[in-house]
Design a protein around this motif. Structure first.
Motif, PDB file in Angstrom:
ATOM      1  N   LEU A  64       3.418  -0.714  -1.560  1.00 25.41           N
ATOM      2  CA  LEU A  64       2.918  -1.597  -0.511  1.00 25.41           C
ATOM      3  C   LEU A  64       1.637  -1.005   0.075  1.00 25.41           C
ATOM      4  N   ILE A  65       0.531  -1.717  -0.107  1.00 22.61           N
ATOM      5  CA  ILE A  65      -0.720  -1.311   0.531  1.00 22.61           C
ATOM      6  C   ILE A  65      -0.893  -2.170   1.783  1.00 22.61           C
ATOM      7  N   CYS A  66      -0.935  -1.511   2.938  1.00 24.71           N
ATOM      8  CA  CYS A  66      -1.132  -2.225   4.203  1.00 24.71           C
ATOM      9  C   CYS A  66      -2.620  -2.504   4.357  1.00 24.71           C
ATOM     10  N   VAL A  67      -2.981  -3.775   4.382  1.00 24.75           N
ATOM     11  CA  VAL A  67      -4.398  -4.128   4.466  1.00 24.75           C
ATOM     12  C   VAL A  67      -4.811  -4.186   5.934  1.00 24.75           C
ATOM     13  N   THR A  68      -5.671  -3.237   6.319  1.00 23.95           N
ATOM     14  CA  THR A  68      -5.939  -2.971   7.731  1.00 23.95           C
ATOM     15  C   THR A  68      -7.313  -3.452   8.186  1.00 23.95           C
ATOM     16  N   LYS A  69      -7.997  -4.198   7.331  1.00 17.16           N
ATOM     17  CA  LYS A  69      -9.362  -4.642   7.674  1.00 17.16           C
ATOM     18  C   LYS A  69      -9.374  -5.396   8.999  1.00 17.16           C
ATOM     19  N   THR A  70     -10.368  -5.142   9.790  1.00 16.33           N
ATOM     20  CA  THR A  70     -10.624  -5.704  11.126  1.00 16.33           C
ATOM     21  C   THR A  70      -9.635  -5.230  12.196  1.00 16.33           C
ATOM     22  N   LYS A  71      -8.617  -4.478  11.794  1.00 16.41           N
ATOM     23  CA  LYS A  71      -7.592  -4.082  12.772  1.00 16.41           C
ATOM     24  C   LYS A  71      -7.945  -2.731  13.401  1.00 16.41           C
ATOM     25  N   PRO A  72      -7.618  -2.588  14.703  1.00 20.56           N
ATOM     26  CA  PRO A  72      -7.961  -1.340  15.401  1.00 20.56           C
ATOM     27  C   PRO A  72      -7.077  -0.173  14.947  1.00 20.56           C
ATOM     28  N   MET A 111      -3.093   0.889 -18.527  1.00 20.94           N
ATOM     29  CA  MET A 111      -2.927  -0.325 -17.724  1.00 20.94           C
ATOM     30  C   MET A 111      -1.630  -0.215 -16.917  1.00 20.94           C
ATOM     31  N   ARG A 112      -1.495   0.885 -16.162  1.00 22.84           N
ATOM     32  CA  ARG A 112      -0.226   1.083 -15.448  1.00 22.84           C
ATOM     33  C   ARG A 112      -0.195   0.345 -14.113  1.00 22.84           C
ATOM     34  N   ILE A 113      -1.355  -0.142 -13.657  1.00 22.16           N
ATOM     35  CA  ILE A 113      -1.383  -0.784 -12.338  1.00 22.16           C
ATOM     36  C   ILE A 113      -1.772  -2.255 -12.440  1.00 22.16           C
ATOM     37  N   LEU A 114      -0.982  -3.075 -11.753  1.00 15.58           N
ATOM     38  CA  LEU A 114      -1.337  -4.482 -11.558  1.00 15.58           C
ATOM     39  C   LEU A 114      -1.363  -4.701 -10.052  1.00 15.58           C
ATOM     40  N   SER A 115      -2.564  -4.828  -9.499  1.00 16.48           N
ATOM     41  CA  SER A 115      -2.727  -5.013  -8.061  1.00 16.48           C
ATOM     42  C   SER A 115      -2.848  -6.502  -7.787  1.00 16.48           C
ATOM     43  N   MET A 116      -1.730  -7.099  -7.377  1.00 17.12           N
ATOM     44  CA  MET A 116      -1.743  -8.554  -7.137  1.00 17.12           C
ATOM     45  C   MET A 116      -0.636  -8.920  -6.157  1.00 17.12           C
ATOM     46  N   GLY A 117      -0.922  -9.934  -5.330  1.00 12.96           N
ATOM     47  CA  GLY A 117       0.037 -10.370  -4.324  1.00 12.96           C
ATOM     48  C   GLY A 117      -0.430  -9.984  -2.937  1.00 12.96           C
ATOM     49  N   HIS A 147       1.245  -2.958  -7.315  1.00 12.46           N
ATOM     50  CA  HIS A 147       0.656  -2.742  -6.004  1.00 12.46           C
ATOM     51  C   HIS A 147       0.437  -4.104  -5.347  1.00 12.46           C
ATOM     52  N   ILE A 148       1.030  -4.293  -4.167  1.00 12.77           N
ATOM     53  CA  ILE A 148       0.769  -5.520  -3.425  1.00 12.77           C
ATOM     54  C   ILE A 148      -0.060  -5.156  -2.199  1.00 12.77           C
ATOM     55  N   ARG A 149      -0.923  -6.084  -1.784  1.00  8.29           N
ATOM     56  CA  ARG A 149      -1.863  -5.807  -0.696  1.00  8.29           C
ATOM     57  C   ARG A 149      -1.561  -6.776   0.445  1.00  8.29           C
ATOM     58  N   VAL A 150      -0.931  -6.289   1.493  1.00 10.53           N
ATOM     59  CA  VAL A 150      -0.421  -7.180   2.535  1.00 10.53           C
ATOM     60  C   VAL A 150      -1.047  -6.854   3.892  1.00 10.53           C
ATOM     61  N   GLY A 151      -1.726  -7.838   4.468  1.00 12.11           N
ATOM     62  CA  GLY A 151      -2.345  -7.666   5.778  1.00 12.11           C
ATOM     63  C   GLY A 151      -1.661  -8.483   6.854  1.00 12.11           C
ATOM     64  N   THR A 152      -1.849  -9.797   6.792  1.00  8.63           N
ATOM     65  CA  THR A 152      -1.408 -10.697   7.864  1.00  8.63           C
ATOM     66  C   THR A 152       0.081 -10.567   8.188  1.00  8.63           C
ATOM     67  N   ALA A 153       0.924 -10.430   7.198  1.00  8.10           N
ATOM     68  CA  ALA A 153       2.370 -10.364   7.460  1.00  8.10           C
ATOM     69  C   ALA A 153       2.745  -9.097   8.235  1.00  8.10           C
ATOM     70  N   ILE A 154       1.865  -8.102   8.214  1.00  7.82           N
ATOM     71  CA  ILE A 154       2.152  -6.854   8.939  1.00  7.82           C
ATOM     72  C   ILE A 154       1.424  -6.804  10.277  1.00  7.82           C
ATOM     73  N   PHE A 155       0.148  -7.168  10.266  1.00  9.69           N
ATOM     74  CA  PHE A 155      -0.690  -6.958  11.451  1.00  9.69           C
ATOM     75  C   PHE A 155      -1.011  -8.243  12.201  1.00  9.69           C
ATOM     76  N   GLY A 156      -0.581  -9.386  11.696  1.00 10.63           N
ATOM     77  CA  GLY A 156      -0.917 -10.658  12.322  1.00 10.63           C
ATOM     78  C   GLY A 156      -2.267 -11.165  11.830  1.00 10.63           C
ATOM     79  N   ALA A 157      -2.638 -12.343  12.320  1.00  6.14           N
ATOM     80  CA  ALA A 157      -3.883 -12.977  11.868  1.00  6.14           C
ATOM     81  C   ALA A 157      -5.083 -12.113  12.246  1.00  6.14           C
ATOM     82  N   ARG A 158      -6.125 -12.177  11.429  1.00 16.19           N
ATOM     83  CA  ARG A 158      -7.338 -11.419  11.717  1.00 16.19           C
ATOM     84  C   ARG A 158      -8.287 -12.268  12.548  1.00 16.19           C
TER      85      ARG A 158
END
Ligand SMILES: *Cc1c(COP(=O)(O)O)cnc(C)c1O
Length: 230
Positions: A29-37, A194-200, A215-226
């Motif tokens: 799980l990659i937590c996508v933290t863009k725009t977040k403090p 080709m061991r990594i598929l980064s999608m979702g 690898h899944i990249r999840v922002g909004t479900a963790i940090f709320g809307a940007r």
């Protein structure tokens, strides 16, 4: 609240793994933290998260020194060649390689920094004008061209399918990406695994897990809307 969101995302990841007969350890799980403090990132860290994703180099530069150094930073957004050097002592992986020129710059900077950078090739799954990434038939030729470069290791593929309210719409794109990675593996090219598929992402990560995402990249479900205005 962020800790609660993470718990709920974790439950959904586990359920998707169960449905697909996969082990939770096989999905990062990659937590996508863009725009977040930084305080938000700290909360995710305190809830046990160690993989963070940003799509702008500037944000990694700003946040990196303010947080513990056992965080693994993933660069997931479009990357300008003149910014590559700033990632060498900060990022563990670049998900968004879509040209030979960018791969060459990463190679050069990695050699200079005395490291090997893991890279993924970004595939523009639906051929959308507005998106970066390679067409399916461009991937293998590019891999053959850049695989010999020092300082990089090609370790998989990444995609962002078209935005949709219905996660099932993404399934076909995820299947195609997986098939492409299997095809590439069968070519047994040196320095390519080709061991990594980064999608979702928030809208479709469960479907992605069912279709083999590592690898899944999840922002909004963790940090709320940007909010891009702040
Ligand atoms: C923003 C972003 C994400 C996360 O999107 P959410 O829908 O908020 O989960 C994932 N991948 C990339 C490349 C992004 O830019």
């Amino acid at each position: 609240m962020i800790a609660d969101n993470i718990r709920s995302v974790e439950e959904r990841i586990q359920a998707a793994c169960d449905r697909a007969g996969r082990s939770r350890e096989d999905v990062t799980l990659i937590c996508v933290t863009k725009t977040k403090p930084v305080e938000d990132l700290r909360q995710a860290y305190d809830a046990g998260q160690r993989f963070f994703g940003e799509n702008r180099v500037q944000e990694i530069i700003e946040k990196y020194p303010q947080l513990p150094d056992d965080i693994q930073w993933h660069m997931i957004g479009h990357l300008q060649r003149n910014k590559v050097k700033y990632l060498m002592d900060r990022a563990v992986m670049i998900h968004s390689v879509d040209s030979a020129a960018l791969a060459q710059t990463i190679s050069k900077e990695a050699v200079k920094a005395g490291r090997v950078m893991d890279i993924l090739l970004e595939v523009n799954a639906a051929g959308e004008e507005s998106k970066f990434g390679l067409g399916y038939d461009q991937v293998l030729p590019l891999i053959r061209e850049i695989a010999p470069l020092p300082g990089i290791h090609i370790c998989g593929l990444m995609t962002v399918p078209p935005y949709t309210e219905d996660p099932e719409t993404s399934r076909g794109y995820f299947q195609k990406l997986r098939k492409l990675s299997v095809d590439i593996t069968s070519q047994s090219i040196d320095n390519v695994s080709m061991r990594i598929l980064s999608m979702g992402m928030t809208g479709d990560f469960e479907v992605a897990i069912e279709e083999g995402a590592t690898h899944i990249r999840v922002g909004t479900a963790i940090f709320g809307a940007r909010n891009y205005d702040i």
